[in-house]
Scaffold this motif. Structure first.
Motif, short mmCIF file in Angstrom:
data_model
loop_
_atom_site.label_atom_id
_atom_site.label_comp_id
_atom_site.label_asym_id
_atom_site.label_seq_id
_atom_site.Cartn_x
_atom_site.Cartn_y
_atom_site.Cartn_z
N LYS A 99 0.86 -1.18 0.00
CA LYS A 99 0.00 0.00 0.00
C LYS A 99 0.89 1.22 0.00
O LYS A 99 1.61 1.46 0.96
CB LYS A 99 -0.84 0.05 1.27
CG LYS A 99 -2.01 -0.88 1.29
CD LYS A 99 -2.78 -0.63 2.57
CE LYS A 99 -3.87 -1.64 2.83
NZ LYS A 99 -4.59 -2.16 1.72
N LEU A 100 0.83 1.98 -1.09
CA LEU A 100 1.62 3.21 -1.18
C LEU A 100 0.68 4.40 -0.97
O LEU A 100 -0.38 4.47 -1.59
CB LEU A 100 2.27 3.29 -2.56
CG LEU A 100 2.83 4.64 -2.99
CD1 LEU A 100 3.97 5.07 -2.09
CD2 LEU A 100 3.30 4.58 -4.45
N GLN A 101 1.04 5.28 -0.07
CA GLN A 101 0.23 6.49 0.16
C GLN A 101 1.15 7.70 0.14
O GLN A 101 2.27 7.65 0.68
CB GLN A 101 -0.48 6.40 1.51
CG GLN A 101 -1.57 5.33 1.55
CD GLN A 101 -2.08 5.05 2.95
OE1 GLN A 101 -1.35 4.50 3.76
NE2 GLN A 101 -3.32 5.42 3.24
N LYS A 116 7.66 -1.78 5.47
CA LYS A 116 6.83 -0.85 6.25
C LYS A 116 7.72 0.33 6.60
O LYS A 116 8.57 0.22 7.49
CB LYS A 116 6.40 -1.51 7.57
CG LYS A 116 5.10 -2.28 7.55
CD LYS A 116 4.88 -2.87 8.94
CE LYS A 116 3.59 -3.64 9.03
NZ LYS A 116 2.40 -2.81 9.11
N ASN A 138 2.88 0.71 3.35
CA ASN A 138 2.27 -0.07 4.44
C ASN A 138 2.39 0.63 5.79
O ASN A 138 2.56 -0.02 6.82
CB ASN A 138 2.89 -1.48 4.51
CG ASN A 138 2.54 -2.31 3.28
OD1 ASN A 138 1.56 -2.03 2.59
ND2 ASN A 138 3.34 -3.31 2.98
N LYS A 139 2.33 1.95 5.82
CA LYS A 139 2.38 2.73 7.06
C LYS A 139 1.27 3.78 7.04
O LYS A 139 1.54 4.99 7.01
CB LYS A 139 3.74 3.42 7.21
CG LYS A 139 4.86 2.53 7.70
CD LYS A 139 4.59 1.95 9.06
CE LYS A 139 5.16 2.74 10.20
NZ LYS A 139 4.83 2.11 11.50
N PRO A 140 0.00 3.34 7.05
CA PRO A 140 -1.09 4.32 6.99
C PRO A 140 -1.04 5.33 8.14
O PRO A 140 -1.47 6.48 7.96
CB PRO A 140 -2.36 3.47 7.05
CG PRO A 140 -1.96 2.06 7.18
CD PRO A 140 -0.48 1.95 7.03
N GLY A 141 -0.52 4.92 9.29
CA GLY A 141 -0.45 5.85 10.43
C GLY A 141 0.44 7.04 10.10
O GLY A 141 0.10 8.19 10.39
N MET A 149 -1.45 9.33 7.57
CA MET A 149 -2.50 10.16 8.13
C MET A 149 -1.90 11.26 9.01
O MET A 149 -2.40 12.39 9.04
CB MET A 149 -3.51 9.31 8.90
CG MET A 149 -4.28 8.32 8.03
SD MET A 149 -5.13 9.04 6.59
CE MET A 149 -6.67 9.58 7.31
#
Ligand SMILES: Cc1cc2nc3c(=O)[nH]c(=O)nc-3n(C[C@H](O)[C@H](O)[C@H](O)COP(=O)(O)OP(=O)(O)OC[C@H]3O[C@@H](n4cnc5c(N)ncnc54)[C@H](O)[C@@H]3O)c2cc1C
Ligand code: FES
Lengths: 419, 108
Positions: free
Chosen positions: A341-343, A364, A382-385, A388
């Motif tokens: 997951k890339l954000q 991560k 892979n680090k949604p925290g 956000m």
């Protein structure tokens, strides 16, 4: 002028016509109604499919199994309930700004008080020999996705042209189905238009571990076929790769023809001001097709993302109702490539200095980008925290120091929540 | 067949019956349940599909993954440590035939 327009804009006779029923066009009408607009609304879209979300098309949609259902942008009842005249399979062919009308492909005209161009973008196509062979696909619409999905059960080898987001998402999805995948990319790194070099480097390794053959610095020279169907791809280095299916993902061009033909300024998108209005006060442009002065880029820019489409739509709806102000929402974006997951929060620019937070070997981690000593963007895997937290900080114009960014003992999530 | 009830803060309820193995988010978006947005298409990337599961149904649910857990810390309305879930991460047709959730006041 904006404030005085307020009254007339919400009069029952006012008619907002929206060209394009994608992510931006539909959010615009939703926001208009939520903001209390009670005039007429007409939504015109050339695709015959009921309006749907594009992001899953290069991801979940490509999984093995029977033809998946598209995810709608809104339920069917949304349109009648909100008194929206939504017309599918209708293409706008011309705008007459003096008469304030648009012409449809059946020759009829529709009069508008306010016109919103949400025409999106179209896939850039290839002109090398063999580009029109069967089995050479693009991926923008549900029709494109249906055509590709229908073939994936029977293919052994896929070649993807272009290591951008859509190409690499598709490559990862094809690998999950056990298909052999080669990706040809002319540039020296993947997703180079958007990512920091550090993150591009990580994704080279990550895709190799997924079993993707990623060929950098190697472009497409031609396609070869048999009985009208592609069988191999020849690259600029003279190498030939067998291919049962080719996915071309070399970027998009904004759909600006209508605007340009009506005399509106166009330069990498339809030129709008900070309220997302064109030089014609009755015409707005939003989403993939709009080129706007970006607070976060420090220059004019055009973005292709769900966030950009929906936030611009929300802003334009307010501007139509006479609530002025400059569009300055923080850009953010996501991409799903296999298990990764890339954000991204903010916009990475060349020349930014980067700081690594966490260990890429764990899949991560985040890359924090600094510009002029201040936090400018954060890319997370892979680090949604982290993502956000970065959105909160950047939204509020706050920063962390490079030392804090690198220090896993520094709790960036609580820091971002503290006032 | 799963019966899903979405309770809104004004007391109204949307009931959706579905027989496919869809997610709470997809069922809500497809049927026009207001207050469930699903902007990332179900990738656990946007937290706009936040729901509060009613306590009597908590037992039958799959566990919370790492990504879901981190995104739940970032919902527009406050997280409830016990009841908050992302609607896109709960697939129906597995282990329960009825589910009731409360829809938060805001998602964006
Ligand atoms: C496969 C794929 C995966 C993606 N994944 C992600 C992702 O993971 N994350 C993310 O943030 N973004 C993603 N995107 C990008 C995102 O989907 C777009 O940025 C977004 O859809 C833009 O919305 P839009 O309304 O501006 O344009 P569109 O959604 O393209 O809508 C424009 C609509 O206008 C119609 N139209 C154009 N001209 C006319 C005319 N003259 N008359 C009538 N109708 C017209 C078009 O047919 C189209 O339906 C993805 C895109 C694709 C294609
Ligand atoms: S739909 Fe985006 S997190 Fe569930």
């Amino acid at each position: 002028m904006d404030d005085r327009m307020n009254f007339s804009t919400n009069a029952p006779a006012h008619h907002v016509v929206v060209v394009g029923n994608g992510q931006a066009g539909i959010q615009l009408i939703d926001s208009l109604r939520t903001e209390g607009y009670s005039g007429r609304v007409t939504l015109l879209g050339e695709e015959t499919h009921f309006p749907y979300q594009r992001p899953p098309l290069s991801k979940d949609y490509m999984a093995a199994g029977s033809t998946p259902e598209a995810l709608p942008l809104r339920a069917e009842k949304f349109f009648p309930e909100n008194d929206v005249d939504s017309r599918l399979g209708v293409r706008v062919t011309a705008i007459d700004r003096a008469a304030r009308t648009v012409t449809l492909d059946d020759g009829s005209t529709v009069a508008y008080s306010t016109l919103v161009l949400a025409t999106g973008a179209a896939n850039r196509s290839l002109s090398v020999p063999g580009s029109t062979l069967a089995g050479v696909h693009g991926l923008r619409t549900l029709a494109d996705a249906e055509a590709v999905h229908a073939r994936l059960g029977d293919v052994g080898a896929v070649v993807v042209i272009g290591a951008g987001f859509i190409g690499l998402e598709f490559a990862a999805a094809a690998r999950q189905r056990g298909i052999a995948v080669t990706v040809l990319e002319f540039a020296d790194r993947p997703m180079g238009r958007t990512l920091s070099p550090a993150l591009s480097r990580y994704f080279v390794g990550a895709h190799e571990r997924m079993g993707v053959t990623l060929r950098l610095g190697e472009g497409i020279a031609s396609f070869t076929g048999n009985a009208g169907r592609v069988t191999s791809v020849e690259s600029t280095t003279g190498t030939s790769y067998p291919a049962d299916l080719v996915l071309v993902g070399i970027g998009v061009v904004p759909r600006t023809d209508l605007a340009a033909a009506s005399g509106l300024a166009v330069e990498n998108g339809i030129t709008v001001d900070s309220s997302l209005r064109t030089a014609d006060p009755n015409v707005f442009a939003i989403g993939d097709c709009a080129n706007y002065p970006s607070h976060h880029a420090g220059t004019r820019t055009r973005l292709e993302s769900v966030q950009n489409a929906t936030d611009q739509a929300r802003h334009a709806a307010k501007a139509i109702l006479g609530r002025s102000g400059s569009y300055a929402q923080l850009p953010w974006f996501w991409s799903q490539q296999g298990a990764l997951k890339l954000q991204i929060a903010g916009l990475v620019q060349s020349g930014d200095t980067t700081v690594l937070r966490g260990d890429p070997a764990t899949d991560k981690f985040s890359v924090f980008s600094f510009r002029g000593g201040r936090l400018a963007a954060v890319e997370s895997v892979n680090k949604p925290g982290d993502h956000m937290a970065a959105r909160r900080l950047l939204d509020q114009g706050r920063s962390v120091s490079p030392e804090q960014a690198a220090d896993l003992g520094f709790d960036v999530k609580s820091y971002s929540k503290a006032q | 067949m799963t019966k899903l009830s979405f309770h809104h803060s004004d007391g109204s309820i949307d009931v959706v019956e579905t027989d496919s193995e869809t997610s709470i988010m997809r069922a809500a978006v497809t049927n026009g349940v207001r207050g469930i947005v699903g902007e990332c298409g179900g990738q656990a990337m946007c937290a706009t599909c936040h729901v509060y599961v009613r306590p009597e149904y908590l037992g039958g649910l799959p566990g919370i993954g790492d990504d879901e857990d981190e995104m739940l810390d970032c919902t527009a309305d406050p997280r409830d440590d016990v009841r908050s879930r992302l609607g896109c991460q709960i697939k129906l047709g597995t282990g329960f035939d009825e589910l009731e959730v409360d829809v938060p006041g805001s998602q964006v």
